[in-house]
Design a protein around this motif. Structure first.
Motif, PDB file in Angstrom:
ATOM      1  N   UNK A 163      -1.488  -6.492  -9.782  1.00  0.00           N
ATOM      2  CA  UNK A 163      -1.572  -5.129  -9.237  1.00  0.00           C
ATOM      3  C   UNK A 163      -2.486  -5.110  -8.013  1.00  0.00           C
ATOM      4  N   UNK A 164      -3.587  -5.834  -8.097  1.00  0.00           N
ATOM      5  CA  UNK A 164      -4.519  -5.911  -6.962  1.00  0.00           C
ATOM      6  C   UNK A 164      -3.869  -6.624  -5.770  1.00  0.00           C
ATOM      7  N   UNK A 165      -3.143  -7.710  -6.027  1.00  0.00           N
ATOM      8  CA  UNK A 165      -2.465  -8.436  -4.956  1.00  0.00           C
ATOM      9  C   UNK A 165      -1.460  -7.538  -4.244  1.00  0.00           C
ATOM     10  N   UNK A 166      -0.693  -6.760  -5.003  1.00  0.00           N
ATOM     11  CA  UNK A 166       0.255  -5.827  -4.395  1.00  0.00           C
ATOM     12  C   UNK A 166      -0.464  -4.796  -3.519  1.00  0.00           C
ATOM     13  N   UNK A 396      -0.479   3.224 -11.921  1.00  0.00           N
ATOM     14  CA  UNK A 396      -0.299   3.469 -10.487  1.00  0.00           C
ATOM     15  C   UNK A 396      -1.185   4.621 -10.027  1.00  0.00           C
ATOM     16  N   UNK A 397      -1.278   5.658 -10.836  1.00  0.00           N
ATOM     17  CA  UNK A 397      -2.150   6.799 -10.535  1.00  0.00           C
ATOM     18  C   UNK A 397      -3.600   6.338 -10.398  1.00  0.00           C
ATOM     19  N   UNK A 398      -4.016   5.469 -11.299  1.00  0.00           N
ATOM     20  CA  UNK A 398      -5.371   4.921 -11.245  1.00  0.00           C
ATOM     21  C   UNK A 398      -5.568   4.121  -9.967  1.00  0.00           C
ATOM     22  N   UNK A 399      -4.613   3.242  -9.668  1.00  0.00           N
ATOM     23  CA  UNK A 399      -4.715   2.390  -8.485  1.00  0.00           C
ATOM     24  C   UNK A 399      -4.775   3.223  -7.213  1.00  0.00           C
TER      25      UNK A 399
END
Length: 488
Positions: A163-166, A396-399
Motif C-alpha cells: 500500500x505504501x509503495x503504491x 484507502x480512506x486511512x491512506x
C-alpha cells in the motif's frame, strides 16, 4: 481536541473538481500542445506502472493462500495428524497474526528508508514461502505453530508495504482504484485457492508417502518462493531512484507528479523527522486509535474468511465438494470489490460505500443464523464474501486521510494496520468448533463488531465534516477560492 487549523495540518486530502480516468485526463482538441504532450506521456507512464504493480496482485493471491491453507488442510486430517485438540487449531490460526502485530510498523519504517523495495518485499515473500513448506514437514503441533508464527512475521511486511509503495507512485485521486484492484486478489485467491486445494487434497493422498494436506503446504510454499524470486526483477522501486523501464521523460514526470500531489497538502513535517517522532505523533493522535479500532472491528467481523471451508462444510458435503462450493462466492466478490471501490473513487465518497458492504455482511450472517437449509446457507456465503471490500475502502480512506510526508505515510499505514490486525489475532476464537455446525454465537459476535465499525467510522466522518465546514467558513471570510476537502 485540536483546532480545525491544526487538524487540517495533520490530515490533508486533495479533492479536485472533476474525476480523472484511469490513465489521466482525456485529451481535448482545445488543449495546448504542451498540455497534450504531458497527457500522452502520463498515459504511457501509468500503463507501464500499472503493468509492474499488477504483479502485486499475484503476490497477494499467494499471500492469502498461505494465510488460509490451514483451513483447507483441516478438512483432510491436518488436526488429527499433528495431535491437535481443544482450541489448539484456533491458536495456530491466531499465531500468524501475532507476527503481523509485531512487524507491520517496523517494516514500513525500514521500507521508507531503503532504495530497493522490490528486493525487500520479494525477499520476504520468498522466505515466508520457504517457511510455509516447513509446515508441511511438521510432525507435531508446536512445530507447525512456530513455523506459522514466523510466516506471519514475514508476511507482515507485504500488505502495508505494498500500500505504501503504491502511494509513492500514484496520486491520491488514482490510489483508491489501484488499491482496490490490488486487494481484489483476496477474492481471486479464495476462489483459485479453493480450486487448487480441492485438486491437491483429492488426488495426492499418499503420494511419495506424504498425506495430501502436506502436499498442499509443499506446493503452495514452492509457488510462493518462485513468485517472490521473479518479483525482484518485476516490482518497481520508488520514483526517487533509478527506473530503467521508464524513459527519462516518464521518470521525470513520475517525480513531478508526486511533487505536485504533495503541494496542496499544507505544511508537511520536516523530512528529517525521526521514526520515533513519527510513531509518537501517531500514538498521541486520538484519531489514530479511533480509526485503528474501527479497522480492528472490521477485520474481526470479516473473520469468516479464515473458516470459509469450514462454514461450507456445514452444508454436509464431502471435503472436495465443500472446497469447490467456495469458488463462486469469491469470484463474485472480486467483481463486487472492483466495482464498489471504483464507484467510491468516482463519487469521492468512502463512508457510505463501506457501510453498504458491511450491511451485506450483516445480511449474510442473519441468513446463516436463521436456518440450516442448504440453499439459504449457501446464499448467505455469497453475502458474506461480497463484504470483503469494506476493508479495502476503509484502508484507502486511512491512506488518503492520514498521509503527509512519505515517512509519516509509511508509519501511519503500518501503525494502523498493526492496530487493525489485533482483530485478526483474536478472531479465530470467535469460531470455536464447539459452536458448530450452526455457529450462531459466532455470527452474533461478528454482527456486533460490524455495527461497532460503522459507529466508529460515523464519528470519524462527522469529525472530518466539521473540519470541511470550518475550512469553507475560513475561505469565505478571507475571500479565498475553494481549497482542499477531506473525503467523507
Amino acid at each position: 481536541m485540536s483546532s480545525p487549523s491544526q487538524s487540517r495540518s495533520l490530515l490533508h486530502l486533495e479533492v479536485g473538481e472533476s474525476a480523472q480516468s484511469s490513465y489521466g485526463t482525456s485529451l481535448n482538441s482545445n488543449d495546448d500542445p504542451e498540455s497534450i504532450s504531458r497527457k500522452v506521456l502520463e498515459r504511457n507512464l501509468l500503463r507501464k506502472l500499472d503493468f509492474r504493480t499488477a504483479y502485486l496482485v499475484l503476490i497477494y493471491i499467494l499471500n492469502q493462500m498461505d494465510r488460509n491453507n490451514a483451513a483447507a488442510a483441516r478438512l483432510r486430517g491436518f488436526e488429527e495428524d499433528l495431535g491437535m485438540h481443544g482450541r489448539q487449531f484456533n491458536t495456530l490460526i491466531s499465531s500468524l497474526y501475532i507476527g503481523y502485530v509485531f512487524m507491520q510498523t517496523p517494516s514500513n519504517m525500514i521500507l521508507s528508508r531503503i532504495a530497493k523495495p522490490s528486493l525487500y518485499l520479494s525477499g520476504c515473500m520468498a522466505l515466508w514461502g520457504l517457511l510455509t513448506t516447513l509446515i508441511g514437514i511438521s510432525t507435531n503441533y508446536y512445530q507447525a505453530l512456530s513455523s506459522r508464527f514466523l510466516v506471519g512475521f514475514l508476511e507482515a511486511t507485504f500488505y502495508p508495504g505494498a500500500v505504501y509503495l503504491l502511494s509513492r507512485w500514484y496520486k491520491r485521486e488514482e490510489l483508491g482504484y489501484r488499491t482496490a484492484f490490488f486487494t481484489a486478489g483476496i477474492g481471486i485467491s479464495n476462489a483459485f485457492g479453493s480450486l487448487l486445494a480441492s485438486a491437491i487434497l483429492a488426488t495426492m493422498e499418499g503420494f511419495l508417502g506424504y498425506a495430501a494436506w502436506r502436499w498442499l503446504f509443499f506446493i503452495e510454499g514452492y509457488l510462493t518462493v518462485l513468485v517472490g524470486l521473479f518479483g525482484m526483477f518485476i516490482l518497481p522501486d520508488f520514483p526517487s531512484g533509478p527506473a530503467r523501464w521508464l524513459t527519462p521523460a516518464e521518470h521525470a514526470l513520475a517525480r513531478k507528479r508526486m511533487e505536485e500531489d504533495a503541494e496542496g497538502h499544507g505544511t508537511a513535517e520536516p523530512v528529517s523527522s525521526s521514526d520515533f517522532s513519527d510513531v509518537l505523533s501517531m500514538m498521541t493522535d486520538w484519531r489514530t486509535w479511533l480509526v485503528g479500532t474501527a479497522l480492528s472491528c472490521c477485520n474481526a467481523s470479516l473473520s469468516f474468511n479464515m473458516f470459509f471451508p469450514t462454514l461450507a462444510a456445514t452444508m454436509g458435503y464431502s471435503p472436495t465438494i465443500s472446497l469447490l462450493l467456495c469458488i463462486p462466492p469469491w469470484v463474485m466478490s472480486t467483481i463486487t470489490a472492483v466495482t464498489v471501490a471504483r464507484h467510491s473513487d468516482a463519487t469521492r465518497e468512502r463512508f457510505g460505500h463501506m457501510v453498504f458492504a458491511l450491511l451485506l455482511l450483516i445480511t449474510g450472517y442473519a441468513l446463516a443464523m436463521s436456518t440450516m437449509n442448504f440453499t439459504v446457507r449457501y446464499i448467505s456465503l455469497f453475502f458474506m464474501a461480497q463484504a470483503q471490500v469494506s476493508n479495502v475502502i476503509l484502508l484507502t480512506w486511512i491512506s488518503n486521510t492520514f498521509a503527509r510526508s512519505s515517512s509519516k505515510r509509511a508509519v501511519a499505514i503500518g501503525f494502523m494496520n498493526c492496530i487493525g490486525t489485533s482483530g485478526n489475532t483474536l478472531s479465530p476464537y470467535i469460531w470455536l468448533s464447539s459452536w458448530g455446525p450452526t455457529y450462531t454465537n459466532s455470527y452474533l459476535i461478528c454482527i456486533v463488531l460490524a455495527c461497532s465499525c460503522i459507529s466508529l467510522c460515523w464519528v470519524f466522518r462527522q469529525h472530518l465534516e466539521r473540519l470541511n465546514e470550518a475550512a469553507g467558513e475560513e475561505e469565505r471570510k478571507l475571500n479565498l477560492t475553494k481549497g482542499y476537502r477531506y473525503l467523507l
